[in-house]
Design a protein around this motif. Structure first.
Motif, PDB file in Angstrom:
ATOM      1  N   PHE A  49     -14.757   5.766  -0.813  1.00 30.30           N
ATOM      2  CA  PHE A  49     -14.405   5.318   0.541  1.00 30.30           C
ATOM      3  C   PHE A  49     -13.094   4.529   0.516  1.00 30.30           C
ATOM      4  CE2 PHE A  49     -14.704   1.820   3.664  1.00 30.30           C
ATOM      5  CZ  PHE A  49     -14.703   2.554   4.841  1.00 30.30           C
ATOM      6  N   PHE A  50     -12.949   3.621  -0.453  1.00 32.58           N
ATOM      7  CA  PHE A  50     -11.718   2.835  -0.572  1.00 32.58           C
ATOM      8  C   PHE A  50     -10.504   3.740  -0.749  1.00 32.58           C
ATOM      9  CE2 PHE A  50     -14.249  -0.926  -2.543  1.00 32.58           C
ATOM     10  CZ  PHE A  50     -14.705  -1.279  -1.285  1.00 32.58           C
ATOM     11  N   ASP A  51     -10.641   4.779  -1.566  1.00 37.85           N
ATOM     12  CA  ASP A  51      -9.531   5.708  -1.788  1.00 37.85           C
ATOM     13  C   ASP A  51      -9.091   6.355  -0.477  1.00 37.85           C
ATOM     14  OD1 ASP A  51      -9.410   5.246  -4.508  1.00 37.85           O
ATOM     15  OD2 ASP A  51     -10.653   6.970  -5.045  1.00 37.85           O
ATOM     16  N   VAL A  52     -10.066   6.789   0.321  1.00 38.05           N
ATOM     17  CA  VAL A  52      -9.761   7.524   1.553  1.00 38.05           C
ATOM     18  C   VAL A  52      -9.099   6.629   2.590  1.00 38.05           C
ATOM     19  CG1 VAL A  52     -10.794   8.758   3.499  1.00 38.05           C
ATOM     20  CG2 VAL A  52     -11.542   9.260   1.169  1.00 38.05           C
ATOM     21  N   VAL A  53      -9.591   5.391   2.709  1.00 39.17           N
ATOM     22  CA  VAL A  53      -9.088   4.519   3.778  1.00 39.17           C
ATOM     23  C   VAL A  53      -7.942   3.622   3.325  1.00 39.17           C
ATOM     24  CG1 VAL A  53     -11.309   4.530   4.966  1.00 39.17           C
ATOM     25  CG2 VAL A  53     -10.809   2.689   3.329  1.00 39.17           C
ATOM     26  N   GLY A  54      -7.511   3.749   2.066  1.00 37.90           N
ATOM     27  CA  GLY A  54      -6.345   3.012   1.608  1.00 37.90           C
ATOM     28  C   GLY A  54      -6.596   1.579   1.219  1.00 37.90           C
ATOM     29  N   ASN A  55      -7.837   1.239   0.857  1.00 39.12           N
ATOM     30  CA  ASN A  55      -8.116  -0.107   0.360  1.00 39.12           C
ATOM     31  C   ASN A  55      -7.759  -0.148  -1.126  1.00 39.12           C
ATOM     32  OD1 ASN A  55      -9.082  -2.742   0.193  1.00 39.12           O
ATOM     33  ND2 ASN A  55     -11.175  -2.093  -0.226  1.00 39.12           N
ATOM     34  N   PRO A  56      -6.799  -1.001  -1.544  1.00 40.01           N
ATOM     35  CA  PRO A  56      -6.245  -0.912  -2.902  1.00 40.01           C
ATOM     36  C   PRO A  56      -7.052  -1.646  -3.964  1.00 40.01           C
ATOM     37  CG  PRO A  56      -5.082  -2.600  -1.707  1.00 40.01           C
ATOM     38  CD  PRO A  56      -6.095  -2.013  -0.739  1.00 40.01           C
ATOM     39  N   VAL A  57      -8.376  -1.614  -3.877  1.00 38.59           N
ATOM     40  CA  VAL A  57      -9.219  -2.254  -4.884  1.00 38.59           C
ATOM     41  C   VAL A  57     -10.226  -1.246  -5.411  1.00 38.59           C
ATOM     42  CG1 VAL A  57      -9.005  -4.501  -3.737  1.00 38.59           C
ATOM     43  CG2 VAL A  57     -11.010  -3.066  -3.289  1.00 38.59           C
ATOM     44  N   PHE A 162     -16.098 -12.432  -8.201  1.00 39.77           N
ATOM     45  CA  PHE A 162     -15.062 -11.532  -8.711  1.00 39.77           C
ATOM     46  C   PHE A 162     -15.677 -10.150  -8.953  1.00 39.77           C
ATOM     47  CE2 PHE A 162     -14.608 -15.945 -10.113  1.00 39.77           C
ATOM     48  CZ  PHE A 162     -13.517 -16.303  -9.335  1.00 39.77           C
ATOM     49  N   GLU A 163     -16.044  -9.518  -7.869  1.00 36.36           N
ATOM     50  CA  GLU A 163     -16.805  -8.272  -7.886  1.00 36.36           C
ATOM     51  C   GLU A 163     -15.907  -7.045  -7.926  1.00 36.36           C
ATOM     52  OE1 GLU A 163     -20.220  -6.652  -8.461  1.00 36.36           O
ATOM     53  OE2 GLU A 163     -20.377  -8.667  -7.635  1.00 36.36           O
ATOM     54  N   VAL A 164     -14.689  -7.166  -7.424  1.00 36.12           N
ATOM     55  CA  VAL A 164     -13.756  -6.044  -7.370  1.00 36.12           C
ATOM     56  C   VAL A 164     -12.447  -6.469  -8.025  1.00 36.12           C
ATOM     57  CG1 VAL A 164     -14.796  -5.187  -5.229  1.00 36.12           C
ATOM     58  CG2 VAL A 164     -12.764  -6.666  -5.127  1.00 36.12           C
TER      59      VAL A 164
END
Length: 259
Positions: A49-57, A162-164
């Protein structure tokens, strides 16, 4: 597709991947964060999901990698007075830090501008630490208001959870600006309208690095495409007209923070 991603965002945002327990060990109060057995597939979904929506973590799916990152970050920031350590194969223990989260104070309307300035100052202090993982300055990846503990004794803020981790391909400036944005997105969706600019300004003034605030300014725009879904999650589904109004109000206040 957008509906599917919106549902995925809600799942990622709401499902708890850890169990938390407060215990006393060797006379010290510690919090035990234990990764749930079902966490890994959820975190794999989160990373897609992060990859698709551009979340850089990236969420740290590997247990050993996650444990090391949690312990190393805690010691990096608080090791002079507090300790953390792996606890078995699925958990991390960390000393309880004094105070309550900034999120608690937002929810109970007990905030002061000094608390937001303290959060900004603590994030700057953290950003000035060297991190071997990045071979550059450290960054948090998810510094929302719930991850700052405000010490009532001296007003100091301390970072937790510090999960991500930011993707290592990003520059330090990009990671630091993203940390500022994450905090402001969380605050934007949760604080009263009349408090938004004073609180956000106090946070940025406490942070004080004009070059990173200038980098942040380029990100304070209404997103397009699939990134809108992550912004909706981050801002607690704040109505788009109000989101636009709050972004505009902060943009108008930024020149005095960067000159």
């Amino acid at each position: 597709m957008s509906r599917l991603l919106s549902v995925s965002g809600a799942i990622v945002d709401r499902i708890k991947i850890n169990a938390l327990n407060r215990e006393t060990r060797d006379g010290r109060t510690v919090w035990i964060k234990r990764r749930r057995a079902a966490a890994r597939p959820i975190m794999v979904l989160a990373n897609r999901f992060f990859d698709v929506v551009g979340n850089p973590v990236q969420a740290l799916c590997d247990l050993a990698v996650w444990q090391r990152w949690e312990v190393d970050c805690f010691h990096q920031l608080h090791g002079e007075s507090y300790r953390a350590f792996p606890c078995g194969e699925r958990a991390v223990a960390a000393d309880e830090l004094p105070g309550r989260s900034l999120s608690y104070h937002v929810d109970t309307r007990t905030t002061t501008l000094e608390m937001f300035a303290a959060a900004g100052h603590e994030l700057r202090r953290a950003h000035e630490r060297f991190c071997e993982k990045f071979d550059a300055a450290w960054s948090h990846g998810d510094p929302h208001s719930g991850n700052f503990i405000i010490d009532p004794r001296d007003g100091r803020a301390r970072l937790i959870d510090f999960e991500v981790m930011h993707r290592t391909s990003l520059s330090a400036a990009a990671r630091h600006a993203d940390d500022l944005l994450v905090f402001l997105q969380d605050l934007m969706g949760r604080t009263a309208g009349e408090l938004w600019v004073p609180q956000a300004s106090a946070f940025l003034q406490g942070y004080g690095r004009k070059e990173i605030i200038a980098e942040l300014a380029r990100r304070l725009v209404l997103p397009r495409g699939l990134s809108r879904i992550w912004w909706a999650v981050r801002t607690t589904y704040l109505a788009r007209p109000e989101l636009a109004r709050r972004l505009g109000a902060l943009q108008a206040a930024l020149p005095r923070l960067t000159t």
